[in-house]
Enzyme design. Structure first.
Site, short mmCIF file in Angstrom:
data_model
loop_
_atom_site.label_atom_id
_atom_site.label_comp_id
_atom_site.label_asym_id
_atom_site.label_seq_id
_atom_site.Cartn_x
_atom_site.Cartn_y
_atom_site.Cartn_z
N LYS A 221 -19.38 -51.90 52.05
CA LYS A 221 -18.26 -51.98 51.15
C LYS A 221 -18.05 -50.54 50.42
O LYS A 221 -18.62 -49.65 50.39
CB LYS A 221 -18.39 -52.92 49.98
N ARG A 255 -25.99 -60.95 52.05
CA ARG A 255 -24.79 -60.94 53.12
C ARG A 255 -24.68 -59.84 53.99
O ARG A 255 -24.14 -58.91 53.20
CB ARG A 255 -23.60 -61.73 52.24
#
Ligand code: HH2
Length: 285
Positions: A221, A255
């Site tokens: 991210k 995740r």
């Protein structure tokens, strides 16, 4: 600490690795790489071979600015992959907010619904609750993907995320979803600045007080890019470090896109023992 899902009752004493399969043309990291079902199924098989504890299949990008896709397109992307993935011997989650997709995925044998909108879309909660055993991940997001990174604002990000997750947890339980089926996710990058995300990591312990296991997704991210100055394709080391840091602060499921590297790192981390275990050993020696 356990997580009940449709076919599997997961023991979360050992941290778990959720491998990401994006059947999309436009996901922020792997968009287009597995956009056709055959490639996505092969990718899911590879992630399981690399040690993924479960597979998360998504048919709609939720990256900042992503346009929504229609229900038919999402179904056409997700269902063929899901049909194959449920034969791989690990729990399979569907990453969706749409009632139609949730219902169809559960009918096909999906074990878990992973919803970045925390079942807030009308009809979604009812579809999930209609299934007697399916697992559920409720995630926090401020705003929606189209606009969420415009100007995220919180008086106290951790308190607000905790309040939201507590409310969604209670709503799901009131609708008949047993708490043992539910895990919670602070939603890294979903309507949050890098500073908000780091605060959520540093104070993650406060979210553990909600009493359910935490699932966290830092993989690749932009907050990691902002810190390291690296492009999305160069964020492997940062992603693995963030996964370990979140586990060290109590997350039970991470995740990730990079399953093999995360599984290796976790093996080393576990062999070294948690800080608390190491202290106990020192005291006993
Ligand atoms: N992050 C993404 C998507 N789904 N679900 C949960 N529970 N937690 C997350 O942090 C999370 C999520 C975004 O990552 P990705 O699926 O790789 O990208 P895209 O949304 O662009 O497909």
């Amino acid at each position: 600490m356990r997580w009940q899902t449709a076919r599997f009752d997961l023991d979360l004493t050992r941290p778990r690795v959720m491998g990401i399969v994006n059947v999309t043309p436009d996901s922020f990291y792997d968009g287009g790489a597995q956009a056709d079902p055959a490639a996505a199924i092969a990718h899911a098989e590879r992630l399981v071979a690399e040690g993924a504890d479960n597979i998360d299949i998504g048919g709609e990008s939720t990256r900042p600015g992503a346009p929504p896709v229609g229900a038919d397109a999402e179904l056409a992307r997700v269902l063929p992959v899901l049909r194959a993935a449920v034969t791989l011997g690990v729990p399979v989650s569907v990453d969706s907010s749409r009632p139609e997709v949730i219902a169809a995925a559960l009918d096909l044998g999906a074990d878990i619904v992973n919803d970045v909108r925390a079942l807030a879309v009308p009809g979604a909660l009812q579809r999930l609750a209609a299934h007697p055993r399916a697992g559920l991940c409720l995630m926090h997001m401020q705003g929606d993907p189209a606009s969420m990174q415009g100007a995220p604002r919180y008086a106290d990000v951790v308190a607000e995320v905790a309040t939201f997750l507590r409310l969604r947890l209670r709503t799901a339980v009131d609708a008949g979803v047993a708490a043992g089926r539910i895990v919670l996710d602070p939603g890294i990058g979903f309507g949050k600045t890098p500073e908000h995300n780091w605060t959520l990591l540093r104070r993650q312990g406060e979210l553990l007080a909600l009493g359910r296991p935490l699932l966290v997704g830092w993989s690749r991210k932009s907050t990691l890019g902002a810190l390291t100055g690296r492009a999305v394709g160069e964020r492997l080391a940062a992603s693995v470090a963030a996964a370990l840091a979140s586990i060290a602060r109590g997350a039970r499921i991470v995740r990730v896109h990079d399953v093999a590297a995360t599984v290796d790192a976790l093996k080393v981390w576990q062999a070294a023992g948690s800080p608390a275990a190491a202290e106990r050993e020192e005291e006993n020696s």
